[in-house]
Design a protein around this motif. Structure first.
Motif, mmCIF file in Angstrom:
data_model
loop_
_atom_site.group_PDB
_atom_site.id
_atom_site.type_symbol
_atom_site.label_atom_id
_atom_site.label_comp_id
_atom_site.label_asym_id
_atom_site.label_seq_id
_atom_site.Cartn_x
_atom_site.Cartn_y
_atom_site.Cartn_z
ATOM 1 N N ALA A 1 0.827 -1.213 0.000
ATOM 2 C CA ALA A 1 0.000 0.000 0.000
ATOM 3 C C ALA A 1 0.855 1.255 0.000
ATOM 4 C CB ALA A 1 -0.939 -0.007 1.208
ATOM 5 N N VAL A 2 1.868 1.294 0.837
ATOM 6 C CA VAL A 2 2.717 2.495 0.932
ATOM 7 C C VAL A 2 3.503 2.716 -0.350
ATOM 8 C CG1 VAL A 2 4.738 3.452 2.101
ATOM 9 C CG2 VAL A 2 2.835 2.579 3.440
ATOM 10 N N CYS A 3 4.024 1.651 -0.929
ATOM 11 C CA CYS A 3 4.777 1.811 -2.180
ATOM 12 C C CYS A 3 3.871 2.346 -3.285
ATOM 13 C CB CYS A 3 5.433 0.497 -2.592
ATOM 14 S SG CYS A 3 6.896 0.110 -1.605
ATOM 15 N N THR A 4 2.664 1.815 -3.381
ATOM 16 C CA THR A 4 1.714 2.321 -4.373
ATOM 17 C C THR A 4 1.409 3.782 -4.102
ATOM 18 O OG1 THR A 4 0.742 0.124 -4.626
ATOM 19 C CG2 THR A 4 -0.603 2.004 -5.345
ATOM 20 N N TRP A 5 1.125 4.117 -2.851
ATOM 21 C CA TRP A 5 0.775 5.484 -2.447
ATOM 22 C C TRP A 5 1.910 6.455 -2.745
ATOM 23 C CZ3 TRP A 5 2.786 8.376 1.810
ATOM 24 C CH2 TRP A 5 2.047 9.499 2.167
ATOM 25 N N ALA A 6 3.150 6.029 -2.507
ATOM 26 C CA ALA A 6 4.308 6.903 -2.700
ATOM 27 C C ALA A 6 4.807 6.906 -4.150
ATOM 28 C CB ALA A 6 5.442 6.466 -1.770
ATOM 29 N N GLY A 7 4.218 6.059 -5.002
ATOM 30 C CA GLY A 7 4.650 6.004 -6.393
ATOM 31 C C GLY A 7 5.982 5.297 -6.568
ATOM 32 N N VAL A 8 6.306 4.409 -5.632
ATOM 33 C CA VAL A 8 7.554 3.636 -5.695
ATOM 34 C C VAL A 8 7.217 2.255 -6.247
ATOM 35 C CG1 VAL A 8 9.416 2.616 -4.328
ATOM 36 C CG2 VAL A 8 8.534 4.888 -3.739
ATOM 37 N N PRO A 9 7.761 1.916 -7.408
ATOM 38 C CA PRO A 9 7.445 0.599 -7.977
ATOM 39 C C PRO A 9 7.904 -0.537 -7.055
ATOM 40 C CG PRO A 9 8.628 1.973 -9.555
ATOM 41 C CD PRO A 9 8.668 2.681 -8.233
#
Length: 186
Positions: free
Chosen positions: A144-152
Protein backbone atom coordinates in the motif's frame (compact mmCIF):
# COMPACT_ATOMS: atom_id res chain seq x y z
CA UNK A 1 4.90 13.97 36.19
CA UNK A 2 6.16 12.00 39.14
CA UNK A 3 9.32 10.00 38.71
CA UNK A 4 10.17 6.82 40.57
CA UNK A 5 13.82 5.72 40.57
CA UNK A 6 14.78 2.19 39.60
CA UNK A 7 17.35 0.30 41.64
CA UNK A 8 20.35 2.59 41.71
CA UNK A 9 23.00 0.25 40.33
CA UNK A 10 21.08 -1.80 37.79
CA UNK A 11 21.59 -0.70 34.20
CA UNK A 12 18.51 -1.14 31.98
CA UNK A 13 20.23 -0.86 28.59
CA UNK A 14 19.70 -4.54 27.81
CA UNK A 15 15.99 -4.27 28.64
CA UNK A 16 15.69 -1.23 26.38
CA UNK A 17 17.47 -2.95 23.50
CA UNK A 18 15.35 -6.09 23.84
CA UNK A 19 12.07 -4.13 23.63
CA UNK A 20 12.90 -0.64 22.29
CA UNK A 21 9.37 0.41 21.31
CA UNK A 22 7.61 -0.62 24.52
CA UNK A 23 10.35 -0.30 27.15
CA UNK A 24 9.19 3.09 28.48
CA UNK A 25 5.42 2.65 28.11
CA UNK A 26 5.40 -0.76 29.82
CA UNK A 27 7.42 0.46 32.78
CA UNK A 28 5.29 3.58 33.12
CA UNK A 29 2.09 1.52 33.05
CA UNK A 30 3.41 -0.94 35.63
CA UNK A 31 4.34 1.96 37.93
CA UNK A 32 1.20 4.03 37.31
CA UNK A 33 3.23 7.05 36.21
CA UNK A 34 4.27 8.91 33.08
CA UNK A 35 7.95 9.15 34.08
CA UNK A 36 10.69 7.17 35.76
CA UNK A 37 14.45 7.29 36.04
CA UNK A 38 16.66 4.48 34.87
CA UNK A 39 20.32 3.87 34.24
CA UNK A 40 20.91 3.55 30.47
CA UNK A 41 24.43 3.09 29.12
CA UNK A 42 25.47 3.53 32.77
CA UNK A 43 24.04 7.08 32.82
CA UNK A 44 21.02 8.21 34.87
CA UNK A 45 18.21 8.82 32.39
CA UNK A 46 14.69 10.19 32.73
CA UNK A 47 12.18 8.22 30.68
CA UNK A 48 8.81 9.83 29.94
CA UNK A 49 5.59 9.13 28.06
CA UNK A 50 2.27 10.88 27.52
CA UNK A 51 1.02 14.12 25.96
CA UNK A 52 2.95 16.45 28.29
CA UNK A 53 6.20 14.63 27.58
CA UNK A 54 5.56 14.71 23.82
CA UNK A 55 4.98 18.47 23.96
CA UNK A 56 8.11 19.03 26.04
CA UNK A 57 10.29 16.89 23.75
CA UNK A 58 9.05 18.79 20.71
CA UNK A 59 9.81 22.17 22.30
CA UNK A 60 13.20 23.34 20.95
CA UNK A 61 13.76 25.37 24.13
CA UNK A 62 14.15 22.14 26.10
CA UNK A 63 15.88 19.72 23.75
CA UNK A 64 18.03 19.57 20.69
CA UNK A 65 17.78 16.84 18.09
CA UNK A 66 21.28 16.99 16.62
CA UNK A 67 23.47 14.24 18.09
CA UNK A 68 20.68 13.19 20.49
CA UNK A 69 20.08 9.72 19.03
CA UNK A 70 22.72 6.98 19.23
CA UNK A 71 24.75 6.65 16.04
CA UNK A 72 23.49 3.11 15.38
CA UNK A 73 19.88 4.38 15.33
CA UNK A 74 20.79 7.29 13.05
CA UNK A 75 22.68 4.98 10.68
CA UNK A 76 19.74 2.59 10.39
CA UNK A 77 16.35 4.00 11.28
CA UNK A 78 16.68 7.76 10.71
CA UNK A 79 19.45 8.10 8.12
CA UNK A 80 22.16 10.74 8.25
CA UNK A 81 20.65 14.18 7.73
CA UNK A 82 17.14 12.95 8.60
CA UNK A 83 14.57 15.32 10.04
CA UNK A 84 14.87 13.61 13.43
CA UNK A 85 18.43 14.93 13.84
CA UNK A 86 17.95 18.48 12.60
CA UNK A 87 17.29 21.63 14.64
CA UNK A 88 16.11 25.16 13.92
CA UNK A 89 15.23 26.29 10.41
CA UNK A 90 16.57 23.11 8.79
CA UNK A 91 14.26 20.99 10.96
CA UNK A 92 11.23 23.20 10.34
CA UNK A 93 11.83 23.19 6.57
CA UNK A 94 12.27 19.39 6.33
CA UNK A 95 9.29 18.78 8.63
CA UNK A 96 7.09 21.03 6.44
CA UNK A 97 8.03 18.90 3.44
CA UNK A 98 6.89 15.72 5.18
CA UNK A 99 3.76 17.24 6.71
CA UNK A 100 2.75 18.63 3.31
CA UNK A 101 2.50 15.04 2.07
CA UNK A 102 0.01 14.20 4.80
CA UNK A 103 -3.06 16.15 3.70
CA UNK A 104 -6.45 14.68 4.53
CA UNK A 105 -6.80 13.56 0.90
CA UNK A 106 -3.40 11.82 0.86
CA UNK A 107 -4.08 10.07 4.18
CA UNK A 108 -7.48 8.94 2.85
CA UNK A 109 -5.75 7.59 -0.28
CA UNK A 110 -3.33 5.58 1.85
CA UNK A 111 -6.19 4.27 3.99
CA UNK A 112 -8.10 3.17 0.88
CA UNK A 113 -5.02 1.45 -0.56
CA UNK A 114 -4.42 -0.31 2.74
CA UNK A 115 -8.04 -1.44 2.91
CA UNK A 116 -7.81 -2.75 -0.66
CA UNK A 117 -4.65 -4.70 0.21
CA UNK A 118 -6.31 -6.07 3.35
CA UNK A 119 -9.36 -7.23 1.40
CA UNK A 120 -7.19 -8.86 -1.24
CA UNK A 121 -5.04 -10.68 1.34
CA UNK A 122 -8.05 -11.74 3.42
CA UNK A 123 -9.51 -13.55 0.41
CA UNK A 124 -6.52 -15.93 0.50
CA UNK A 125 -6.70 -16.69 4.24
CA UNK A 126 -9.55 -19.25 4.30
CA UNK A 127 -7.43 -21.71 2.31
CA UNK A 128 -4.53 -21.58 4.77
CA UNK A 129 -3.81 -23.60 7.87
CA UNK A 130 -2.37 -20.58 9.68
CA UNK A 131 -2.35 -16.80 9.20
CA UNK A 132 0.27 -14.73 11.04
CA UNK A 133 -1.26 -11.26 11.14
CA UNK A 134 2.02 -9.47 11.85
CA UNK A 135 3.55 -10.93 8.68
CA UNK A 136 0.40 -10.26 6.67
CA UNK A 137 0.13 -6.65 7.83
CA UNK A 138 3.78 -5.94 7.08
CA UNK A 139 3.32 -7.18 3.49
CA UNK A 140 -0.01 -5.34 3.05
CA UNK A 141 1.37 -2.07 4.36
CA UNK A 142 4.48 -2.35 2.20
CA UNK A 143 2.41 -2.79 -0.95
CA UNK A 144 0.00 0.00 0.00
CA UNK A 145 2.72 2.50 0.93
CA UNK A 146 4.78 1.81 -2.18
CA UNK A 147 1.71 2.32 -4.37
CA UNK A 148 0.78 5.48 -2.45
CA UNK A 149 4.31 6.90 -2.70
CA UNK A 150 4.65 6.00 -6.39
CA UNK A 151 7.55 3.64 -5.70
CA UNK A 152 7.45 0.60 -7.98
CA UNK A 153 7.36 -2.69 -6.07
CA UNK A 154 7.65 -5.72 -8.30
CA UNK A 155 5.87 -8.80 -6.90
CA UNK A 156 9.16 -10.71 -7.12
CA UNK A 157 10.81 -8.10 -4.85
CA UNK A 158 7.96 -7.62 -2.36
CA UNK A 159 9.07 -10.18 0.24
CA UNK A 160 12.70 -8.99 0.21
CA UNK A 161 11.77 -5.31 0.43
CA UNK A 162 9.27 -5.99 3.22
CA UNK A 163 11.96 -7.85 5.19
CA UNK A 164 14.38 -4.95 4.67
CA UNK A 165 11.94 -2.31 5.89
CA UNK A 166 10.93 -4.49 8.83
CA UNK A 167 14.59 -4.93 9.81
CA UNK A 168 14.99 -1.15 9.98
CA UNK A 169 12.27 -0.89 12.60
CA UNK A 170 12.71 -4.14 14.48
CA UNK A 171 16.50 -4.30 14.62
CA UNK A 172 17.84 -0.73 14.40
CA UNK A 173 18.77 -0.60 18.08
CA UNK A 174 20.04 -4.14 18.39
CA UNK A 175 23.62 -5.19 18.87
CA UNK A 176 25.34 -7.71 16.62
CA UNK A 177 24.20 -9.43 13.43
CA UNK A 178 20.60 -8.20 13.57
CA UNK A 179 21.77 -4.58 13.76
CA UNK A 180 24.12 -5.09 10.82
CA UNK A 181 21.29 -6.69 8.83
CA UNK A 182 19.18 -3.60 9.55
CA UNK A 183 22.00 -1.33 8.51
CA UNK A 184 22.53 -3.23 5.27
CA UNK A 185 18.78 -3.11 4.66
CA UNK A 186 18.86 0.66 4.72
Amino acid sequence: MASRPERALRDRTTALLSDPYRFISRRCRSRGTEAFTARLLLEPTVCVTGPEAAAAVQDPRHFRRQDAAPGRIVATLFGRGGVQGLDGAAHRHRKRLFVSLMSHQRVAELAALTEREFDRAAQEWPGRDQVVLYDEFRAMLMRAVCTWAGVPLLPADADRRTAQITALFDDAGRVGPRHWRARLSR
